[in-house]
Design a protein around this motif. Structure first.
Motif, short mmCIF file in Angstrom:
data_model
loop_
_atom_site.label_atom_id
_atom_site.label_comp_id
_atom_site.label_asym_id
_atom_site.label_seq_id
_atom_site.Cartn_x
_atom_site.Cartn_y
_atom_site.Cartn_z
N ARG A 15 0.83 -1.22 0.00
CA ARG A 15 0.00 0.00 0.00
C ARG A 15 0.85 1.26 0.00
O ARG A 15 0.49 2.26 -0.58
CB ARG A 15 -0.91 -0.01 1.21
CG ARG A 15 -1.88 -1.14 1.11
CD ARG A 15 -3.00 -1.00 2.09
NE ARG A 15 -3.76 -2.24 2.11
CZ ARG A 15 -4.69 -2.49 3.01
NH1 ARG A 15 -4.96 -1.62 3.94
NH2 ARG A 15 -5.34 -3.63 2.97
N GLN A 18 1.92 1.73 -3.46
CA GLN A 18 0.76 2.14 -4.21
C GLN A 18 0.47 3.62 -4.04
O GLN A 18 0.28 4.35 -4.99
CB GLN A 18 -0.43 1.36 -3.68
CG GLN A 18 -1.18 0.64 -4.72
CD GLN A 18 -2.37 -0.05 -4.11
OE1 GLN A 18 -2.79 -1.04 -4.60
NE2 GLN A 18 -2.89 0.45 -3.01
N ARG A 23 0.79 9.30 -5.84
CA ARG A 23 1.20 10.67 -5.57
C ARG A 23 2.23 11.15 -6.56
O ARG A 23 2.58 12.32 -6.55
CB ARG A 23 1.76 10.78 -4.17
CG ARG A 23 0.69 10.67 -3.10
CD ARG A 23 1.34 10.48 -1.75
NE ARG A 23 0.36 10.64 -0.72
CZ ARG A 23 0.00 11.83 -0.25
NH1 ARG A 23 0.57 12.91 -0.72
NH2 ARG A 23 -0.90 11.93 0.69
N ALA B 102 -7.31 0.86 -1.27
CA ALA B 102 -7.34 2.13 -1.99
C ALA B 102 -7.42 1.90 -3.48
O ALA B 102 -8.46 2.04 -4.11
CB ALA B 102 -6.09 2.94 -1.66
N THR B 103 -6.33 1.53 -4.07
CA THR B 103 -6.32 1.39 -5.51
C THR B 103 -5.82 0.02 -5.89
O THR B 103 -5.03 -0.57 -5.21
CB THR B 103 -5.40 2.42 -6.15
OG1 THR B 103 -4.10 2.19 -5.65
CG2 THR B 103 -5.84 3.80 -5.77
N ARG B 145 -8.85 15.08 -10.37
CA ARG B 145 -7.70 15.97 -10.52
C ARG B 145 -6.92 15.94 -9.22
O ARG B 145 -7.48 16.18 -8.16
CB ARG B 145 -8.13 17.39 -10.83
CG ARG B 145 -6.93 18.32 -10.98
CD ARG B 145 -7.32 19.68 -11.48
NE ARG B 145 -8.24 20.34 -10.56
CZ ARG B 145 -9.34 20.97 -10.93
NH1 ARG B 145 -9.66 21.03 -12.19
NH2 ARG B 145 -10.11 21.54 -10.03
N ARG B 146 -5.68 15.63 -9.33
CA ARG B 146 -4.88 15.53 -8.12
C ARG B 146 -4.65 16.90 -7.53
O ARG B 146 -4.13 17.81 -8.17
CB ARG B 146 -3.53 14.92 -8.46
CG ARG B 146 -3.28 13.74 -7.58
CD ARG B 146 -2.60 12.66 -8.27
NE ARG B 146 -1.20 12.95 -8.47
CZ ARG B 146 -0.39 12.12 -9.09
NH1 ARG B 146 -0.85 10.97 -9.50
NH2 ARG B 146 0.85 12.42 -9.27
N LEU B 159 -7.71 9.74 0.97
CA LEU B 159 -7.00 8.54 1.39
C LEU B 159 -6.66 8.74 2.86
O LEU B 159 -5.81 9.53 3.20
CB LEU B 159 -5.74 8.35 0.56
CG LEU B 159 -4.92 7.11 0.79
CD1 LEU B 159 -5.71 5.88 0.44
CD2 LEU B 159 -3.67 7.17 -0.05
N ASP B 162 -5.43 3.55 5.42
CA ASP B 162 -5.38 2.55 4.38
C ASP B 162 -6.47 2.68 3.32
O ASP B 162 -6.40 2.03 2.30
CB ASP B 162 -5.51 1.16 5.01
CG ASP B 162 -4.22 0.75 5.70
OD1 ASP B 162 -3.20 1.45 5.49
OD2 ASP B 162 -4.23 -0.23 6.44
N VAL B 197 -5.83 12.78 4.20
CA VAL B 197 -4.99 12.84 3.00
C VAL B 197 -5.91 12.90 1.79
O VAL B 197 -6.61 11.94 1.48
CB VAL B 197 -4.07 11.62 2.89
CG1 VAL B 197 -3.29 11.67 1.59
CG2 VAL B 197 -3.12 11.58 4.07
N LYS B 201 -9.72 16.02 -6.40
CA LYS B 201 -11.11 16.41 -6.52
C LYS B 201 -11.73 15.72 -7.73
O LYS B 201 -11.11 15.63 -8.79
CB LYS B 201 -11.20 17.92 -6.70
CG LYS B 201 -12.59 18.42 -6.95
CD LYS B 201 -12.61 19.87 -7.37
CE LYS B 201 -14.01 20.27 -7.81
NZ LYS B 201 -14.05 21.65 -8.34
#
Lengths: 220, 220
Positions: A15, A18, A23, B102-103, B145-146, B159, B162, B197, B201
């Motif tokens: 994780r 990941q 990021r 998460a991913t 969009r980060r 996030l 975990d 975290v 958006k």
DNA sequence: ACTCATACCAGACAAATGTCTGCCAAGTCA
DNA sequence: TGACTTGGCAGACATTTGTCTGGTATGAGT
């Protein structure tokens, strides 16, 4: 065994990597080492190698920060279908008689990905709340493939009276066609066999939440 | 002047870096050097430094592959309103209801139209029903969009520890951040100031109703 | 007991990668 | 013209970063 619960550490490392990839960049082995308090490089690296062996990460040997998320290839083979991008017209409103899809109410062009190059597509901005139950809200944009027929249960764009409307199509008795809203506050529309003018099938729903992403038809 | 058309080279380098970043990792200076045929490292590096000076890239000195796309973009950019198309990575799933991973893996690339070329975008598949009230259904794809911050009321991907989740962001008392589901069956998550975290958006929601429109398109 | 596998530690080594210092040629501009 | 900027070249150098070779401890099976 180890002071850390077995398996847990590797999961956390996965994780960690990941998140770092999300990021912007993969972490360095030494970054992992530091983040998890290992006093030896090899420990962190061993976990990474294990994750690669498990197929959860891919690795370019020798490259700095050479860890990535693997591709999840589903369905079609790699070279199989080239998904090309097209710009399709966003029509502000579609009225009866405007079956020619005249561009009078052209609002913009939106980019759509498709493999079926010959499909005739257009986009339509949804008005009204009749489909909120299906997650289609007022202002949403639906991408429509023009086709004169559709299966029962599919969401379609049809002409109801003078205007185009988005509804779920259902076959009724004796060849009747029904347009079902996804909102109990609206009525089902029933059409005798052959009376329903279908413009096409909704293949995609979009909602832009961040200002003016679409716009200006003028350029194209 | 130089054999290369002025300005063009830098632009191409920018796109090169951008594309590489979207694929997973920044290129090495020597990779740029090779890709553009420079015979000296410094040439490529000078361009990179210029791009950083222009604010189009950010740089972590000394780190390998230390170039990133900047998060924010101040006022209107020079080039104005060209809507360009980009392929952004679709990353597995987001557990939108309860809490989970998460991913996952990179599933595909989706075409997104944007004028803000410098934004870092990614796509996530939504799982769970916690946002159905906002028209975001399980299986939908959100374009993100980060950005590290967002306004109260915006739909974000966060996030926390975990878990990653799609929720509406709201500011609570004493700097607390709250993640509100759009479904009464789910609870509001509250985070002490600084504990949340934010991955970005949600700027777009998509739902594909007609088979495999996304998918493939990539071989990186 | 014996082997295996996991998890970790220690340190050396080498390759990948960023940084620096000069220098050159061609435009730009006061 | 002369100062200055841009785009590029060469090579040395330092740091970052991955890789390798050994070793320790613990638990699971046989």
């Amino acid at each position: 065994m180890s002071p850390t619960p077995p398996g847990k550490t590797r999961e956390r490392i996965y994780r960690f990597v990941q998140e770092r990839l999300l990021r912007g960049a993969a972490p360095t082995i030494r970054e992992i080492q530091g983040a998890f308090g290992f006093s030896a490089l090899e420990t962190a690296r061993a976990h990474l190698m294990a994750l690669v062996a498990e197929g959860r990460l891919v690795h370019e040997p020798g490259r700095a920060r050479g860890y990535r998320l693997p591709f999840h290839r589903r369905g079609r083979g790699a070279s199989g279908g080239e998904a090309e991008m097209r710009l399709v017209p966003l029509l502000g409103r579609v009225q009866a008689g405007a079956l020619s899809m005249a561009t009078e109410h052209l609002e913009a062009w939106v980019a759509v990905q498709t493999r079926r190059a010959r499909d005739e597509l257009f986009a339509l901005r949804v008005r009204g709340e009749s489909m909120t139950g299906a997650g289609i809200l007022p202002g949403d944009i639906v991408i429509v493939r023009r086709q004169p027929v559709a299966e029962s249960g599919e969401i379609v764009v049809a002409l109801a009276g003078d205007e185009a409307t988005v509804k779920t199509l259902r076959r009724g008795a004796r060849g009747r066609m029904e347009l079902h809203p996804a909102n109990p506050a609206f009525d089902v529309l029933v059409f005798p066999a052959g009376d329903l003018v279908l413009l096409g099938k909704v293949i995609e729903v979009r909602r832009y939440l961040d200002a003016e992403i679409v716009e200006a038809a003028a350029d194209f």
